[in-house]
Each structure stands twice: as structure tokens, then as C-alpha cells.
Design a protein around this motif. Sequence first.
Motif, PDB file in Angstrom:
ATOM      1  N   UNK A  85       0.848  -1.192   0.000  1.00 47.37           N
ATOM      2  CA  UNK A  85       0.000   0.000   0.000  1.00 47.37           C
ATOM      3  C   UNK A  85       0.886   1.246   0.000  1.00 47.37           C
ATOM      4  N   UNK A  86       0.749   2.145  -0.986  1.00 48.21           N
ATOM      5  CA  UNK A  86       1.614   3.334  -1.066  1.00 48.21           C
ATOM      6  C   UNK A  86       1.490   4.210   0.185  1.00 48.21           C
ATOM      7  N   UNK A  87       2.578   4.893   0.506  1.00 50.55           N
ATOM      8  CA  UNK A  87       2.599   5.754   1.690  1.00 50.55           C
ATOM      9  C   UNK A  87       1.555   6.860   1.604  1.00 50.55           C
ATOM     10  N   UNK A  88       1.377   7.430   0.415  1.00 56.46           N
ATOM     11  CA  UNK A  88       0.384   8.482   0.246  1.00 56.46           C
ATOM     12  C   UNK A  88      -1.011   7.960   0.561  1.00 56.46           C
ATOM     13  N   UNK A  89      -1.295   6.759   0.096  1.00 52.76           N
ATOM     14  CA  UNK A  89      -2.601   6.158   0.365  1.00 52.76           C
ATOM     15  C   UNK A  89      -2.779   5.882   1.852  1.00 52.76           C
ATOM     16  N   UNK A  90      -1.714   5.466   2.527  1.00 55.58           N
ATOM     17  CA  UNK A  90      -1.774   5.254   3.968  1.00 55.58           C
ATOM     18  C   UNK A  90      -2.059   6.569   4.704  1.00 55.58           C
ATOM     19  N   UNK A  91      -1.402   7.648   4.257  1.00 52.38           N
ATOM     20  CA  UNK A  91      -1.610   8.953   4.879  1.00 52.38           C
ATOM     21  C   UNK A  91      -3.049   9.423   4.700  1.00 52.38           C
ATOM     22  N   UNK A  92      -3.596   9.232   3.499  1.00 52.55           N
ATOM     23  CA  UNK A  92      -4.979   9.626   3.237  1.00 52.55           C
ATOM     24  C   UNK A  92      -5.941   8.809   4.100  1.00 52.55           C
ATOM     25  N   UNK A  93      -5.658   7.506   4.243  1.00 56.00           N
ATOM     26  CA  UNK A  93      -6.513   6.643   5.061  1.00 56.00           C
ATOM     27  C   UNK A  93      -6.503   7.091   6.524  1.00 56.00           C
ATOM     28  N   UNK A  94      -5.309   7.436   7.030  1.00 59.28           N
ATOM     29  CA  UNK A  94      -5.211   7.917   8.416  1.00 59.28           C
ATOM     30  C   UNK A  94      -5.939   9.244   8.593  1.00 59.28           C
ATOM     31  N   UNK A  95      -5.779  10.155   7.633  1.00 54.96           N
ATOM     32  CA  UNK A  95      -6.440  11.458   7.719  1.00 54.96           C
ATOM     33  C   UNK A  95      -7.957  11.296   7.723  1.00 54.96           C
ATOM     34  N   UNK A  96      -8.451  10.386   6.881  1.00 52.67           N
ATOM     35  CA  UNK A  96      -9.888  10.121   6.840  1.00 52.67           C
ATOM     36  C   UNK A  96     -10.380   9.555   8.168  1.00 52.67           C
ATOM     37  N   UNK A  97      -9.609   8.646   8.725  1.00 53.81           N
ATOM     38  CA  UNK A  97      -9.989   8.024  10.002  1.00 53.81           C
ATOM     39  C   UNK A  97     -10.021   9.055  11.127  1.00 53.81           C
ATOM     40  N   UNK A  98      -8.967   9.879  11.216  1.00 53.70           N
ATOM     41  CA  UNK A  98      -8.923  10.889  12.269  1.00 53.70           C
ATOM     42  C   UNK A  98     -10.036  11.923  12.078  1.00 53.70           C
ATOM     43  N   UNK A  99     -10.320  12.260  10.821  1.00 53.98           N
ATOM     44  CA  UNK A  99     -11.410  13.181  10.546  1.00 53.98           C
ATOM     45  C   UNK A  99     -12.747  12.626  10.994  1.00 53.98           C
ATOM     46  N   UNK A 100     -12.957  11.337  10.769  1.00 52.59           N
ATOM     47  CA  UNK A 100     -14.199  10.695  11.222  1.00 52.59           C
ATOM     48  C   UNK A 100     -14.317  10.742  12.734  1.00 52.59           C
ATOM     49  N   UNK A 101     -13.233  10.442  13.434  1.00 52.48           N
ATOM     50  CA  UNK A 101     -13.268  10.483  14.899  1.00 52.48           C
ATOM     51  C   UNK A 101     -13.612  11.882  15.398  1.00 52.48           C
ATOM     52  N   UNK A 102     -12.995  12.899  14.795  1.00 53.05           N
ATOM     53  CA  UNK A 102     -13.253  14.279  15.228  1.00 53.05           C
ATOM     54  C   UNK A 102     -14.721  14.635  15.025  1.00 53.05           C
ATOM     55  N   UNK A 103     -15.264  14.297  13.864  1.00 54.43           N
ATOM     56  CA  UNK A 103     -16.658  14.629  13.574  1.00 54.43           C
ATOM     57  C   UNK A 103     -17.616  13.820  14.437  1.00 54.43           C
ATOM     58  N   UNK A 104     -17.282  12.563  14.699  1.00 51.79           N
ATOM     59  CA  UNK A 104     -18.160  11.724  15.519  1.00 51.79           C
ATOM     60  C   UNK A 104     -18.186  12.191  16.976  1.00 51.79           C
ATOM     61  N   UNK A 105     -17.160  12.890  17.400  1.00 51.16           N
ATOM     62  CA  UNK A 105     -17.182  13.510  18.722  1.00 51.16           C
ATOM     63  C   UNK A 105     -17.885  14.869  18.681  1.00 51.16           C
ATOM     64  N   UNK A 106     -17.633  15.619  17.618  1.00 51.32           N
ATOM     65  CA  UNK A 106     -18.170  16.977  17.533  1.00 51.32           C
ATOM     66  C   UNK A 106     -19.670  16.998  17.274  1.00 51.32           C
ATOM     67  N   UNK A 107     -20.165  16.077  16.462  1.00 51.04           N
ATOM     68  CA  UNK A 107     -21.584  16.116  16.080  1.00 51.04           C
ATOM     69  C   UNK A 107     -22.528  15.973  17.283  1.00 51.04           C
ATOM     70  N   UNK A 108     -22.343  14.993  18.169  1.00 56.15           N
ATOM     71  CA  UNK A 108     -23.234  14.922  19.334  1.00 56.15           C
ATOM     72  C   UNK A 108     -23.107  16.137  20.250  1.00 56.15           C
ATOM     73  N   UNK A 109     -21.896  16.680  20.368  1.00 52.21           N
ATOM     74  CA  UNK A 109     -21.689  17.835  21.239  1.00 52.21           C
ATOM     75  C   UNK A 109     -22.414  19.061  20.690  1.00 52.21           C
ATOM     76  N   UNK A 110     -22.256  19.315  19.393  1.00 46.56           N
ATOM     77  CA  UNK A 110     -22.947  20.461  18.797  1.00 46.56           C
ATOM     78  C   UNK A 110     -24.466  20.246  18.809  1.00 46.56           C
ATOM     79  N   UNK A 111     -24.893  18.990  18.628  1.00 41.45           N
ATOM     80  CA  UNK A 111     -26.317  18.703  18.664  1.00 41.45           C
ATOM     81  C   UNK A 111     -26.919  18.954  20.039  1.00 41.45           C
ATOM     82  N   UNK A 112     -26.223  18.504  21.083  1.00 41.40           N
ATOM     83  CA  UNK A 112     -26.706  18.749  22.443  1.00 41.40           C
ATOM     84  C   UNK A 112     -26.669  20.234  22.785  1.00 41.40           C
TER      85      UNK A 112
END
Length: 210
Positions: A95-122
Motif C-alpha cells: 500500500x503506497x505511503x500516500x494512500x496510507x496517509x490519506x486513510x489515516x487522515x480520513x480516520x482521524x477526521x471521522x473520529x473528530x466529527x463523531x465527537x463533535x456532532x453529538x456535542x454540537x447537537x446537544x
Amino acid sequence: MTKNSESTEVAVVAISREDDRFDRTSIILHWLTAFLILAQFVSIWSLEAAGDESSLGLAFLSIHRATGVSTLVAVVARLFWRHYFAYLPPFPPRMPKLQQTIAKANEYGLYILLLAMPITGLARVVLRGQSFDLFVWQVPALMEPNPAMRSLFVEAHEIGAKALMILIGLHAGAALFHRLVLRDGVLQRMLPRMLARAKLTPALAGDDAE
């Protein structure tokens, strides 16, 4: 002799792919989170179709709040488990390094949004300054109404929902790309074991045929 060698190689690949999986708890938390996210989107779309003031709409709103808070709890539990106990299989060697970096960025972005969405909703609920239903409880008004601050959280929640849909689409698309094009076993690592075994066999058969 050649056939025996090929069979042995296929068996070794099957064992390595079988073992190179996320741990059971991580898999359970992953699919629980996916189910809760789906429930949130379905409930809010159903609310919009039913109308805010209807009894059915209010029921969908209650479901949306409950699944949002449940998502926050699930994601916090998942991050805690990931940090201290989880087994995280490495990326495929090719798996190319660039693809690994994109996969990690997507994962971290999902975690951030999954924490932020319930907080902003509440926050948008609490800042209305009114009581509200949450699970089986009636939560009293926690503060005075603050329309200006609430409007910021309303906008953040709506933008976050759009961003979350984009990242989920990229995440699902990448998983299908690994499964259908690369056939490198990445998708199987997060599937329940029975499904992973069922999907692993044809992939190996296709590799062997080539």
C-alpha cells in the motif's frame, strides 16, 4: 508437486489474512458506531419528512437525540479501547505511503466529527433554554435561552453532518476499492469473522486462478 506448493501457499495466505484482523471488541464497536450513525441520518431525514410539530416527528427527534448521545459514548469507548488495548493490524506492505496517509487522515477526521456532532447537537438543544426528552428522561432547562450562541452550533451541526457524509462515503468507497479491485483483504479485517471467511474464499480463488 507444483499443485501441492500452490495449495500450501494459498493456505498460508488464508491463515495470515485470517489472523491479520482487528480484535473482536474493535470490530463490535466499529459496527455499533456504524449502526448508530445510520440511525441518526435516517431519523433526521424521517423527521424532516414527518414535520417538526407532528407526534411522529417528535418521536424521530427523540430517536435522533438518543442515538447521538449513544454515538458519543461509543466513540469515546472506542478511542479508549484503541489507545490501551486494541490490536491494529498494519497496512498491506504494497500500500503506497500516500494512500496510507490519506486513510489515516480520513480516520482521524471521522473520529473528530463523531465527537463533535453529538456535542454540537446537544448544545443546540440546551441553548434553547427549554426542557427536552433524552432516552426515558425529561431533562429540565439547563440554562437561559441564547439564540445567538445557538445559531452558531446549529450551523456547525449542519456543516458537520455534510462533512461526515463525505468522509463516510470516502471511507466506504475505499473499503470497496480494496475488496473489489485490490483484493488485499483490508475489508475483511473489520468484518465479523463469519462474513470475513465467506468473503475471503472467493478472493483467494480468484488470486489462485490468475
